[in-house]
Write a protein that holds these residues in place. Sequence first.
Motif, PDB file in Angstrom:
ATOM      1  N   ILE A   1       0.830  -1.206   0.000  1.00  0.00           N
ATOM      2  CA  ILE A   1       0.000   0.000   0.000  1.00  0.00           C
ATOM      3  C   ILE A   1       0.861   1.251   0.000  1.00  0.00           C
TER       4      ILE A   1
ATOM      5  N   TYR B   1      -7.072   4.139 -17.658  1.00  0.00           N
ATOM      6  CA  TYR B   1      -8.159   4.737 -16.883  1.00  0.00           C
ATOM      7  C   TYR B   1      -8.668   6.013 -17.546  1.00  0.00           C
TER       8      TYR B   1
ATOM      9  N   ILE C   1      -1.248   0.442  -6.396  1.00  0.00           N
ATOM     10  CA  ILE C   1      -1.165  -0.962  -5.968  1.00  0.00           C
ATOM     11  C   ILE C   1      -1.293  -1.888  -7.167  1.00  0.00           C
ATOM     12  N   ALA C   2      -2.278  -1.627  -8.011  1.00  0.00           N
ATOM     13  CA  ALA C   2      -2.430  -2.442  -9.218  1.00  0.00           C
ATOM     14  C   ALA C   2      -1.220  -2.271 -10.131  1.00  0.00           C
TER      15      ALA C   2
ATOM     16  N   ILE D   1      -7.937   7.781  -3.106  1.00  0.00           N
ATOM     17  CA  ILE D   1      -8.242   6.347  -3.108  1.00  0.00           C
ATOM     18  C   ILE D   1      -7.941   5.745  -4.476  1.00  0.00           C
ATOM     19  N   VAL D   2      -8.345   6.427  -5.539  1.00  0.00           N
ATOM     20  CA  VAL D   2      -8.060   5.933  -6.892  1.00  0.00           C
ATOM     21  C   VAL D   2      -6.556   5.926  -7.133  1.00  0.00           C
TER      22      VAL D   2
ATOM     23  N   ILE E   1      -4.206   5.453  -4.873  1.00  0.00           N
ATOM     24  CA  ILE E   1      -3.667   4.298  -4.158  1.00  0.00           C
ATOM     25  C   ILE E   1      -3.975   3.009  -4.920  1.00  0.00           C
ATOM     26  N   LEU E   2      -5.209   2.864  -5.384  1.00  0.00           N
ATOM     27  CA  LEU E   2      -5.584   1.647  -6.113  1.00  0.00           C
ATOM     28  C   LEU E   2      -4.807   1.497  -7.416  1.00  0.00           C
ATOM     29  N   LEU E   3      -4.630   2.602  -8.144  1.00  0.00           N
ATOM     30  CA  LEU E   3      -3.825   2.550  -9.373  1.00  0.00           C
ATOM     31  C   LEU E   3      -2.380   2.183  -9.058  1.00  0.00           C
TER      32      LEU E   3
ATOM     33  N   GLY F   1       2.465   1.494  -3.338  1.00  0.00           N
ATOM     34  CA  GLY F   1       1.402   1.826  -4.287  1.00  0.00           C
ATOM     35  C   GLY F   1       1.002   3.289  -4.214  1.00  0.00           C
TER      36      GLY F   1
END
Length: 80
Positions: free
Chosen positions: A7, A70, A37-38, A30-31, A33-35, A10
Amino acid sequence: MGILWMIIIGLIAGAIAKLIMPGRDPGGIIVTILLGIAGSLIGGFLFGGSDGRVGLIGSVVGALILLGLYRLIIGRRAHV
């Protein structure tokens, strides 16, 4: 500790990717962090980090790829 480290890396990778590709994105932290991590997972796949230890550069490259995809997807939805 591995998930927490992913995390953190990321978050950093996602922030660096947004700095490299500036622009308006509908996503917030949040997006990002998710981008990131992915992106770490994609970077690990692309650069052969099968043990989960991908460097920050691989994570940023993966996050850049995801950020570009994205923006393409979100951009198409906005124009339809």
